[in-house]
Design an enzyme around this catalytic site. Structure first.
Site: not given
Ligand code: NAP
Length: 323
Positions: A238, A286
């Site tokens: 993000r 994006h």
């Molecule tokens: P997810 O499964 O919810 O994983 C989030 C990861 O971030 C987890 O490993 C979590 O730790 C870690 N995390 C969260 N807060 C943290 C903190 N304060 N300190 C350290 N680690 C932290 O999310 P995802 O499905 O992988 O997606 C990640 C992000 O990608 C989404 O939230 C979205 O913003 C972005 N995204 C972007 C696109 C694009 O086209 N650019 C597309 C899809 C998604 P834990 O494992 O310990 O919970």
């Protein structure tokens, strides 16, 4: 007459409201309808917001027409079309479970995008492309992947898959997450110390964190001083993860050699934003991982099936954690 008029509750089909950008409804309707039927679920799908009290599920993204969820009195769950659910979690009118989009196609896209951007830097592809001058530039020989360290910040659905693919190519991969993990081929770290050591050791830093209170401006002027000099940043998490002014300063000073950014504090990125003209910034609109309709419709339908059978929903976001 609306297709969502009141009927006897026992004989009522499941009512799914689709609330996203207007042009998406015709694209999603067919796959959702077909897959609901294949699942044996008698359902009506609509993009009309009248009779909110009859709606069982809302499949939505934040750019849809609904911002006030209070009138949806019989709502069982909010099913996000997006992986990032910060806006839904911040919405004070939602008091129902919120399921994130976790989809194999999205993971596949993100993994390909992250690996592609990493290989661009590791292989020095920009220099190869810029040196088509008739000279045999043997100095452009890339190092082995094992000589390049990649830090993946965020080891969720998308970060874990990207980190695993990079590790399979033999990059040294450091991962950082909230809770500690034990993942094959990835040096997993947590906490502020883990973060600072990861960015200090990495040649390439990939951001795949969600936007939460704790991750807002995580990459700020202080953290940027800890990065390995000449490091490259790839952000497909993000825009809010990065203090953009601090990044521009770090790019100008040379501490950060390049930033490939798919997400921004303001999207679309304003025309006058300095990122557009910066020689060491790649702006990507994006596009790292869109929600693929066919596979994602199956995720929405599976959660409706679970809801109708009294089973736990998949991929629930946690309001307290913020993701
Ligand atoms: P997810 O499964 O919810 O994983 C989030 C990861 O971030 C987890 O490993 C979590 O730790 C870690 N995390 C969260 N807060 C943290 C903190 N304060 N300190 C350290 N680690 C932290 O999310 P995802 O499905 O992988 O997606 C990640 C992000 O990608 C989404 O939230 C979205 O913003 C972005 N995204 C972007 C696109 C694009 O086209 N650019 C597309 C899809 C998604 P834990 O494992 O310990 O919970």
């Amino acid at each position: 007459m609306s297709s969502f008029m009141r009927r006897d509750i026992e004989t009522m089909p499941v009512r799914l409201l689709f609330s996203a950008a207007e042009q998406l409804y015709p694209v999603w309707h067919g796959p959702l309808a077909r897959q609901l039927e294949e699942c044996g679920i008698d359902a009506e799908i609509s993009d009309r917001t009248d009779h909110p009290e009859t709606i069982d599920y809302i499949a939505c993204s934040p750019n849809g027409p609904i911002s006030d969820f209070k009138p949806f009195s019989r709502l069982k769950a909010v099913l996000s079309l997006w992986a990032g659910v910060e806006q839904l979690l911040d919405n004070p009118t939602i008091h129902r479970p919120i399921a994130r989009m976790v989809d194999s196609g999205m993971t596949e896209s993100m993994t390909a995008w992250v690996v592609g951007q990493t290989l661009r830097h590791h292989l020095g592809l920009d220099r190869v492309i810029a040196n088509q001058d008739g000279t045999w530039h043997r100095e452009l020989l890339p190092a082995l992947p094992r000589a390049t360290t990649v830090a993946v910040l965020g080891l969720g659905q998308l970060g874990r898959a990207s980190a695993a693919m990079l590790s399979s190519l033999n990059f040294r991969v450091i991962g950082w997450s909230q809770r500690s993990k034990d993942l094959r081929g990835i040096e997993c770290r947590t906490g502020r110390d883990g973060l600072e050591s990861a960015v200090a050791e990495a040649d390439i830093i990939v951001l795949l964190l969600p936007h939460t209170k704790a991750t807002t401006n995580l990459v700020d002027a202080t953290l940027l001083t800890k990065f390995k000099p000449g490091a490259m940043i790839i952000n497909s998490g993000r825009g809010a993860l990065i203090d953009e002014d601090a990044l521009l300063d770090a790019l100008t000073s040379g501490r950060i050699a390049h930033a490939t950014l798919d997400v921004f504090q303001t999207e679309p990125l304003p025309r006058e934003h300095p990122f557009w003209m910066h020689p060491h910034v790649t702006v990507s609109p994006h596009i790292a991982a869109d929600t693929p309709v066919e596979t994602a419709a199956a995720v929405i339908v599976e959660n409706i099936r679970r809801g109708e059978h009294g089973m736990d929903f998949l991929y629930l976001a946690d309001k307290d954690r913020g993701y």
